[in-house]
Motif scaffolding. Structure first.
Motif, PDB file in Angstrom:
ATOM      1  N   GLY A 141      65.187  70.491  40.035  1.00 10.46           N
ATOM      2  CA  GLY A 141      64.792  72.122  40.073  1.00 10.46           C
ATOM      3  C   GLY A 141      65.979  72.987  40.260  1.00 10.46           C
ATOM      4  O   GLY A 141      66.167  73.976  40.788  1.00 10.46           O
ATOM      5  N   SER A 142      67.187  72.643  39.496  1.00 13.85           N
ATOM      6  CA  SER A 142      68.320  73.742  39.483  1.00 13.85           C
ATOM      7  C   SER A 142      67.845  74.980  38.567  1.00 13.85           C
ATOM      8  O   SER A 142      67.219  74.785  37.782  1.00 13.85           O
ATOM      9  N   VAL A 143      68.535  76.109  39.292  1.00 15.39           N
ATOM     10  CA  VAL A 143      68.324  77.413  38.780  1.00 15.39           C
ATOM     11  C   VAL A 143      69.212  78.007  38.265  1.00 15.39           C
ATOM     12  O   VAL A 143      69.158  79.016  37.547  1.00 15.39           O
ATOM     13  N   GLU A 144      70.681  77.606  38.528  1.00 15.80           N
ATOM     14  CA  GLU A 144      71.746  78.393  38.276  1.00 15.80           C
ATOM     15  C   GLU A 144      72.146  77.940  36.750  1.00 15.80           C
ATOM     16  O   GLU A 144      72.245  77.164  36.353  1.00 15.80           O
ATOM     17  N   ALA A 145      72.557  79.085  36.070  1.00 18.64           N
ATOM     18  CA  ALA A 145      72.748  79.142  34.590  1.00 18.64           C
ATOM     19  C   ALA A 145      73.840  78.096  34.231  1.00 18.64           C
ATOM     20  O   ALA A 145      74.096  77.494  33.386  1.00 18.64           O
ATOM     21  N   GLU A 146      74.964  78.442  35.255  1.00 20.05           N
ATOM     22  CA  GLU A 146      76.187  77.265  34.957  1.00 20.05           C
ATOM     23  C   GLU A 146      75.920  75.790  35.047  1.00 20.05           C
ATOM     24  O   GLU A 146      76.443  75.159  34.328  1.00 20.05           O
ATOM     25  N   THR A 147      74.618  75.689  35.895  1.00 11.15           N
ATOM     26  CA  THR A 147      74.210  74.264  35.970  1.00 11.15           C
ATOM     27  C   THR A 147      73.585  73.616  34.619  1.00 11.15           C
ATOM     28  O   THR A 147      73.946  72.532  34.265  1.00 11.15           O
ATOM     29  N   HIS A 148      72.625  74.711  34.224  1.00 16.06           N
ATOM     30  CA  HIS A 148      71.951  74.466  33.024  1.00 16.06           C
ATOM     31  C   HIS A 148      73.025  74.206  31.934  1.00 16.06           C
ATOM     32  O   HIS A 148      72.940  73.507  30.894  1.00 16.06           O
ATOM     33  N   ALA A 149      74.029  75.162  31.790  1.00 13.52           N
ATOM     34  CA  ALA A 149      74.814  75.223  30.807  1.00 13.52           C
ATOM     35  C   ALA A 149      75.614  73.497  30.864  1.00 13.52           C
ATOM     36  O   ALA A 149      75.874  73.125  29.562  1.00 13.52           O
ATOM     37  N   TYR A 150      76.106  73.407  31.837  1.00  9.11           N
ATOM     38  CA  TYR A 150      76.808  71.913  32.045  1.00  9.11           C
ATOM     39  C   TYR A 150      75.903  70.937  31.385  1.00  9.11           C
ATOM     40  O   TYR A 150      76.328  70.023  30.741  1.00  9.11           O
ATOM     41  N   LEU A 151      74.664  70.921  32.024  1.00  6.17           N
ATOM     42  CA  LEU A 151      73.633  69.816  31.503  1.00  6.17           C
ATOM     43  C   LEU A 151      73.441  69.707  30.190  1.00  6.17           C
ATOM     44  O   LEU A 151      73.267  68.598  29.520  1.00  6.17           O
ATOM     45  N   ASN A 152      73.408  71.091  29.472  1.00  8.07           N
ATOM     46  CA  ASN A 152      73.106  71.129  28.123  1.00  8.07           C
ATOM     47  C   ASN A 152      74.390  70.623  27.327  1.00  8.07           C
ATOM     48  O   ASN A 152      74.239  69.978  26.125  1.00  8.07           O
ATOM     49  N   SER A 153      75.497  70.897  27.862  1.00  9.29           N
ATOM     50  CA  SER A 153      76.638  70.215  27.192  1.00  9.29           C
ATOM     51  C   SER A 153      76.964  68.611  27.123  1.00  9.29           C
ATOM     52  O   SER A 153      77.817  68.267  26.333  1.00  9.29           O
ATOM     53  N   LEU A 154      76.143  68.091  28.144  1.00 10.63           N
ATOM     54  CA  LEU A 154      76.048  66.518  27.969  1.00 10.63           C
ATOM     55  C   LEU A 154      75.072  65.815  26.804  1.00 10.63           C
ATOM     56  O   LEU A 154      75.350  64.758  26.777  1.00 10.63           O
ATOM     57  N   ALA A 155      74.612  66.575  26.224  1.00 11.02           N
ATOM     58  CA  ALA A 155      73.353  66.146  25.161  1.00 11.02           C
ATOM     59  C   ALA A 155      74.012  65.475  24.033  1.00 11.02           C
ATOM     60  O   ALA A 155      73.380  64.456  23.383  1.00 11.02           O
TER      61      ALA A 155
END
Length: 464
Positions: free
Chosen positions: A308-322
């Protein structure tokens, strides 16, 4: 030490009573390694044998100095002078032994008055016992005792790394004979005894006991460094040959202890690492980049369970791992439950090995996973933990044992990095009660067979 480990008259009477209840009290042979010692050292050891509560013993002095002369009113002892160092000499020594049990010691060391009785009672209580060992301490010329060594349960891995069962022990004669037929030539009695313990480490079904009593007092000025011959004995042991082990000096090499390196299968099995997380992207990225960039393992799967992460920086990092095929992100927006998140990762994993990794871990050594995986693939190992340090370079985890704080806790917590800990236990591989789930590797089939983490019982309860 004197307060808790002194044998007074009430204790002596009790031990003698227990001995008298034995249907057939066995004869126990005390072998004293007297090579390179003095007549005064030998007399100290003999005096301690004469003070035993047990009365069915014999003494054999092995290689006493030429100027030793037995006192007419002293403790009777046979003399065995070994002129060679081949295995046949040790077999000749065993032929001179009349006892069914053998207790080795070094001249100058002393036995507790309760030692031989306690050894015999240990064998009588569990007749299938092949060998047993007890705790020890140091004693100076004034009789002051210090440095107790409380040893814990039998651990084959630990006996490869340090000769912790060598003193304060007793073995059946048949066990030593069986080991002697398999071992190479040894230069001293204690070398041969250690080789016997190494032989026992290779036996899967033998019963070995630890007696939680201080029964042996080592000379305070005796060397604290294990001889180089012990490393050679480990390399030549049946255990090391069977498992193709590499024996190195460990990080605390001045003590003579050993780092035992287990081989990894070829090809290397896939390792799936589960990292539960929620926001705090800097913490997460430090952990994951350590796994991706600095971990030496050829087949790695990283499962990030995003709770349940909500921070934009976390989502951006997770997306960068794709773009990294080794990384998968799993989403779980339910209430935080550490066990459920780990089980979700386990269900999605494809590796033969499965690991639990906290998102606040940082990789310090690139071979950390290779070391852990080499143990995790062993069929006699359930779970493997790591030595973990806090950010201030003190120990956070070096294993968990029962009893601390009334329940259980981490041992050596807060110890500065680089220190060996209690008798080297921070620096060597060993069996412990359990390990923290902050960094744990196991076989996936073991995790599944045990039902994984018990999310319904407690959010932090791990079944291993």
């Amino acid at each position: 030490m004197s307060r808790y480990a002194t044998i007074g008259q009430p204790e002596r009477r009790r031990l003698i009573e227990l001995q008298q209840r034995l249907a057939e009290p066995p004869l126990i042979t005390v072998l004293i390694d007297a090579g390179g010692t003095t007549p005064e050292h030998i007399e100290l050891s003999l005096r301690s044998i004469g003070e035993q509560t047990y009365d069915r013993w014999e003494v054999i002095l092995v290689d006493p100095p030429a100027d030793f002369r037995a006192r007419k009113d002293g403790i009777p002892a046979k003399i065995f002078a070994a002129k060679r160092t081949d295995s046949a000499v040790f077999e000749e020594l065993l032929e001179a032994v009349s006892g069914t049990l053998i207790a080795p010691m070094v001249a100058g060391d002393q036995l507790s008055p309760a030692a031989l009785t306690t050894f015999v009672l240990g064998f009588a209580e569990r007749p299938d016992t092949k060998a047993l060992y007890a705790d020890e301490d140091r004693i100076d010329s004034a009789g002051r005792r210090s440095d107790p060594w409380f040893k814990g349960a039998w651990s084959p891995d630990l006996v490869l790394a340090q000769a912790y069962t060598l003193r304060s022990c007793a073995l059946s004669r048949e066990t030593i004979l069986a080991a002697a037929s398999q071992n190479a030539d040894k230069s001293s009695l204690m070398d041969a005894v250690y080789a016997t313990w190494l032989w026992l480490a290779a036996q899967d079904e033998f019963s070995i006991q630890h007696l939680p009593f201080v029964l042996y007092h080592r000379r305070a000025d005796a060397p604290r460094v294990e001889p180089n011959a012990f490393a050679e004995a480990v390399r030549a042991s049946p255990f090391a040959r069977r498992h193709d082990l590499e024996i190195r000096s460990n990080d605390n090499g001045e003590a003579g202890w050993r780092h035992v390196v287990w081989p990894t299968p070829s090809p290397a099995p896939r390792v799936s690492l589960c990292v539960p997380t929620r926001d705090r992207h800097q913490l997460l990225s430090n952990c994951v980049e350590g796994l991706r960039q600095y971990t030496d393992w050829p087949d790695l799967e990283i499962l990030i369970v995003d709770n349940g992460s909500v921070e934009a920086e976390t989502h951006a990092y997770l997306n960068s791992l794709a773009g990294d095929p080794r990384v998968r992100v799993l989403r779980d927006d339910g209430p935080f439950n550490f066990s459920r998140l780990n089980n979700l990762g386990a269900a999605a994993s494809t590796g033969a090995l499965f690991g639990l990794i906290n998102n606040d871990l940082a990789v310090k050594e690139p071979n950390w996973l290779r070391e852990m995986a080499s143990h995790a693939v062993r069929r006699d190992v359930g779970a493997v933990g790591a030595l973990l340090h806090y950010g201030n370079d003190t120990v956070q985890h070096a294993g968990v044992v029962l009893g601390i704080g009334g329940v259980a806790s981490h041992i050596h917590k807060g110890l500065p990095a680089g220190q060996a800990g209690y008798y080297g236990r921070v620096t060597v591989a060993q069996d412990v009660t359990c390990v923290t789930a902050a960094c744990l590797i196991t076989r996936r089939e073991v995790y599944e067979r045990l039902g994984g983490s018990m999310s319904s019982a407690s959010p932090l309860h791990i079944t291993m």
